[in-house]
Motif scaffolding. Structure first.
Motif, PDB file in Angstrom:
ATOM      1  N   LEU A   3      -1.193   6.300  11.875  1.00  0.00           N
ATOM      2  CA  LEU A   3      -2.334   7.511  12.236  1.00  0.00           C
ATOM      3  C   LEU A   3      -2.388   7.866  11.061  1.00  0.00           C
ATOM      4  CD1 LEU A   3      -0.377   9.529  14.624  1.00  0.00           C
ATOM      5  CD2 LEU A   3      -1.701   8.498  15.169  1.00  0.00           C
ATOM      6  N   GLN A   4      -2.326   7.142   9.870  1.00  0.00           N
ATOM      7  CA  GLN A   4      -2.961   7.482   8.594  1.00  0.00           C
ATOM      8  C   GLN A   4      -3.147   6.032   8.463  1.00  0.00           C
ATOM      9  OE1 GLN A   4       0.065   9.087   9.141  1.00  0.00           O
ATOM     10  NE2 GLN A   4       1.796   7.254   8.890  1.00  0.00           N
ATOM     11  N   PRO A   5      -4.213   6.387   6.942  1.00  0.00           N
ATOM     12  CA  PRO A   5      -4.262   4.386   6.135  1.00  0.00           C
ATOM     13  C   PRO A   5      -2.693   4.294   5.677  1.00  0.00           C
ATOM     14  CG  PRO A   5      -5.884   6.312   5.610  1.00  0.00           C
ATOM     15  CD  PRO A   5      -5.058   7.079   5.864  1.00  0.00           C
ATOM     16  N   THR A   6      -2.882   3.132   5.302  1.00  0.00           N
ATOM     17  CA  THR A   6      -1.398   2.854   4.739  1.00  0.00           C
ATOM     18  C   THR A   6      -1.163   2.722   3.154  1.00  0.00           C
ATOM     19  OG1 THR A   6      -2.461   0.681   3.781  1.00  0.00           O
ATOM     20  CG2 THR A   6      -1.178   0.595   6.414  1.00  0.00           C
ATOM     21  N   PRO A   7      -0.134   2.439   2.967  1.00  0.00           N
ATOM     22  CA  PRO A   7      -0.153   3.559   1.083  1.00  0.00           C
ATOM     23  C   PRO A   7       0.191   2.631   0.544  1.00  0.00           C
ATOM     24  CG  PRO A   7       2.214   3.115   2.384  1.00  0.00           C
ATOM     25  CD  PRO A   7       1.698   3.051   3.487  1.00  0.00           C
ATOM     26  N   VAL A   8      -0.478   1.055   0.911  1.00  0.00           N
ATOM     27  CA  VAL A   8      -0.273  -0.282   0.016  1.00  0.00           C
ATOM     28  C   VAL A   8      -0.910  -0.171  -1.277  1.00  0.00           C
ATOM     29  CG1 VAL A   8      -2.398  -0.826   1.065  1.00  0.00           C
ATOM     30  CG2 VAL A   8      -0.348  -2.533  -0.166  1.00  0.00           C
ATOM     31  N   GLU A   9      -0.629  -0.688  -2.674  1.00  0.00           N
ATOM     32  CA  GLU A   9      -1.449  -0.561  -3.884  1.00  0.00           C
ATOM     33  C   GLU A   9      -2.973  -0.875  -4.124  1.00  0.00           C
ATOM     34  OE1 GLU A   9       1.520  -1.046  -2.575  1.00  0.00           O
ATOM     35  OE2 GLU A   9       3.065   0.140  -3.866  1.00  0.00           O
ATOM     36  N   MET A  10      -3.515  -0.359  -3.481  1.00  0.00           N
ATOM     37  CA  MET A  10      -4.666  -0.472  -3.742  1.00  0.00           C
ATOM     38  C   MET A  10      -5.734  -0.274  -3.710  1.00  0.00           C
ATOM     39  SD  MET A  10      -4.501  -5.010  -1.068  1.00  0.00           S
ATOM     40  CE  MET A  10      -5.848  -5.517  -1.695  1.00  0.00           C
ATOM     41  N   VAL A  11      -7.102   0.055  -4.271  1.00  0.00           N
ATOM     42  CA  VAL A  11      -8.206   0.952  -3.752  1.00  0.00           C
ATOM     43  C   VAL A  11      -8.554   0.918  -2.753  1.00  0.00           C
ATOM     44  CG1 VAL A  11      -8.635   0.874  -6.695  1.00  0.00           C
ATOM     45  CG2 VAL A  11      -9.441  -0.963  -5.138  1.00  0.00           C
ATOM     46  N   GLU A  12      -8.117  -0.168  -2.023  1.00  0.00           N
ATOM     47  CA  GLU A  12      -8.865  -0.202  -0.591  1.00  0.00           C
ATOM     48  C   GLU A  12      -8.405   0.745   0.610  1.00  0.00           C
ATOM     49  OE1 GLU A  12     -10.367  -3.534  -2.728  1.00  0.00           O
ATOM     50  OE2 GLU A  12      -8.597  -2.751  -2.589  1.00  0.00           O
ATOM     51  N   ALA A  13      -7.709   0.515   0.226  1.00  0.00           N
ATOM     52  CA  ALA A  13      -6.395   1.362   1.308  1.00  0.00           C
ATOM     53  C   ALA A  13      -7.047   2.460   2.065  1.00  0.00           C
ATOM     54  CB  ALA A  13      -5.139   1.333   0.983  1.00  0.00           C
ATOM     55  N   PRO A  14      -7.480   3.446   1.614  1.00  0.00           N
ATOM     56  CA  PRO A  14      -8.260   4.284   1.922  1.00  0.00           C
ATOM     57  C   PRO A  14      -8.636   4.547   2.901  1.00  0.00           C
ATOM     58  CG  PRO A  14      -7.452   5.419  -0.590  1.00  0.00           C
ATOM     59  CD  PRO A  14      -7.298   3.704  -0.076  1.00  0.00           C
ATOM     60  N   THR A  15     -10.227   3.265   2.906  1.00  0.00           N
ATOM     61  CA  THR A  15     -10.912   3.154   3.692  1.00  0.00           C
ATOM     62  C   THR A  15     -10.487   2.199   5.007  1.00  0.00           C
ATOM     63  OG1 THR A  15     -10.834   0.253   2.900  1.00  0.00           O
ATOM     64  CG2 THR A  15     -12.489   2.351   1.794  1.00  0.00           C
TER      65      THR A  15
END
Length: 594
Positions: A394-406
């Protein structure tokens, strides 16, 4: 200081009594005083000479020691001190989990011009145009003969180009030291690394900054001098990444797909061993961002993280596992699969007619939409939403990439009963392949939540429990049955006991007006080995079409599954997994006692 008088009264009186001359006494005392002053002066001069000698000895000793140290050291180019905030050019390396270089720095030079120092601007302009075909000689000549006193020619040049510019012989063409970011493996792991560019620039140095991927996410760490050049250690395995990209590219071509993505994740640590998105690019020559059209068509678009899709029947295992965790069913419970299932104006149908009922295991094996929807109705909307939220959907993945929130999931506006039913079989909720990998890992590793990470880990994650260990084991058994006798029969890899679930979802139209009839997103979510799970692999193909027969086949069983099987066959030995050989009874031999 008390001084003795030159004519002491007592001696003068005594001298007069005996008839002596008092002036003799004065002369004698004056001579004694001068002698005392000479002695003091001599001692003071001797002390000063001693101090000066010691100072000369120390100075020559220091100089000699320094000269000896310089003579035994490696020659080094002197560096001029600067005032103010210097530009930090050094950037730490990025390495894979085994220390192999993914990104490093290369010393090069920049080329700039100072037109006032040029003797022959026309010759300089023509010479540069020959060396660099993209430059226009007439424009350069206009710049060289104009009012400009400084002009960048190239931010980076090769040693060969530098020598050719030297040969032009113009005093107005100058070079500056420069560091450039180098990706020695080309496009391998391009979307993870992202790329770098120049920030602040000077003629003697330039600031290298990250523009995407982990280069931008960890930009501060990579540029921090306090780290003393310590590399950034990623969880990726370069060898596995290269093999996965090769297999996925071949599968994408064979299956005539528009794009593809894959994620290989350690089931207990959450480490991403491989992440692939196709088409890709070379970060050494990063392309420009699209200014119009669909951004998902750009090679910069990371389908594994940013691409959110309805992932179809791969979601069915979550509904069945939750129902078993709640005690509503077990693996043998018979589920009503008579169809179609009607809810208002909506009709839920199965791909085939599976009869009146199926066991919960066979609902997964046969991939029954109706059976999964009826199980979801037992669970209810609120409990389904909470469970999927616990798995990270239900939320963006917390992976360490600036693209993750998109890559934020697309959720239904209202989580109604019909949404509950359709979401149970992967429609009405759009997530990324990375979401799916984390969800499968959390469900199948014994039932504890793991979050995806691109940083090398030293121990398993201690996440919250989502299901009991026995429910996790039942889910793995169901997924193994899908490969043994279900829709993923092409996913069998001898020796590795693959388990998994297929998912084929109609692709929505760009304008939001329904779905295409002939375009799908095909996904295979797998775990291996199923008896002792180590890794989760997600393979997604965008608009695949298998054309070996008269009629194109687009389902995941025909498209994504064979690609995933080949990938497991290639990478499992690279991961150190030994194939398990099933023991067989000897044929035609009978053991008898003497």
């Amino acid at each position: 200081m008390i001084r003795t008088p030159l004519r002491p009264l007592a001696r003068i009186l005594k001298a007069r009594e005996v008839g002596e001359n008092p002036d003799v006494i004065e002369a004698e005392n004056l001579a004694l005083r001068h002698e005392e002053m000479r002695d003091k002066t001599r001692h003071r001069a001797e002390g000063r000479l001693l101090v000066l000698g010691v100072m000369f000895f120390l100075a020559f000793g220091t100089i000699g020691t320094r000269m000896g140290a310089l003579a035994s050291s490696v020659p080094e180019e002197p560096r001029a001190a600067t005032v103010g905030n210097p530009i930090i050019g050094q950037r730490s390396d990025i390495v894979d989990r085994n220390g192999r270089i993914l990104a490093t720095n290369l010393e090069t030079h920049s080329l700039y011009a100072q037109p006032p120092q040029m003797v022959d601007p026309r010759a300089a302009a023509d010479g540069l145009a020959e060396i660099f075909p993209e430059l226009d000689a007439d424009k350069l000549y206009a710049d060289f003969t104009g009012a400009r006193k400084f002009l960048w020619i190239r931010k980076q040049i090769s040693p060969e180009q530098m020598q050719l510019v030297h040969d032009i012989g113009s005093p107005g063409l100058l070079f500056g030291p420069r560091e450039m970011r180098l990706y020695p493996n080309g496009p391998i792991a391009a979307h993870v690394l992202g790329g770098a560019s120049y920030g602040r620039e000077g003629v003697s140095s330039a600031e290298v900054i990250g523009v995407a991927g982990v280069e931008r996410q960890f930009d501060e760490f990579l540029r921090d001098p306090a780290n003393e050049g310590a590399p950034l250690e990623l969880s990726l395995d370069l060898t596995v990444q290269a093999a996965a990209e090769e297999v996925l590219a071949g599968g994408m071509s064979i299956m005539n797909a528009k794009g593809a993505a894959s994620v290989l994740m350690d089931i207990r640590t959450g480490e991403i061993i491989s992440m692939v998105s196709l088409p890709d690019f070379d970060p050494n020559n990063r392309p420009q961002v699209l200014t119009q059209g669909d951004q998902s068509d750009s090679p910069l678009f990371n389908r594994a993280v940013q691409g959110v899709y309805e992932l179809g029947s791969t979601f069915k295992i979550f509904a069945v596992a939750q129902a078993m965790e709640l005690g509503l069913i077990n693996q043998h419970t018979m589920i009503d699969t008579k169809g179609p299932l009607t809810w208002g104006r909506f009709r839920i149908r199965d791909f085939h007619d599976y009869g009146a009922e199926l066991s919960a295991t066979d609902v997964i094996v046969k991939s029954s939409n109706i059976g999964t929807a009826r199980i979801a109705m037992m669970i209810g909307a609120e409990r389904q939403r909470d469970f999927l939220g616990a798995l990270g959907f239900l939320q963006p993945t917390p992976v360490e990439m600036v693209e993750a929130p998109t890559g934020a999931p697309l959720l239904p506006r209202q989580w109604s009963e019909i949404s509950t039913m359709t979401i149970s079989y992967g429609h009405g909720l759009s997530t990324s392949p990375l979401h799916l990998a984390a969800g499968y890992a959390s469900l199948l590793n014994g039932g504890t939540r793991v979050e995806p990470t691109l940083i090398k880990q030293s121990r398993p994650q201690a996440g919250a429990r989502v299901v009991r260990p026995e429910i996790s084991a039942r889910a793995r058994h169901m997924l193994r049955e899908v490969v043994v006798r279900g829709t993923a029969s092409f996913g069998e890899v001898p020796g590795y006991e693959v388990g998994g679930k297929t998912g084929t979802a109609d692709k929505p139209k760009e304008n939001g007006g329904g779905y295409y009839d002939d375009k799908v997103i095909a996904t295979f979510a797998s775990v291996f080995p199923a008896n002792d799970p180590q890794y989760v692999l997600i393979v997604t193909l965008d608009e695949p079409s298998e054309t070996s027969s008269d009629k194109p086949r687009r389902t995941a069983g025909w498209t994504a599954v064979p690609v995933a099987a080949e990938m497991i066959r290639r990478v499992a030995p690279l991961l150190g997994l030994r194939p398990h050989v099933e023991s067989m009874e000897p044929v035609g031999v009978t053991l008898t006692a003497n």
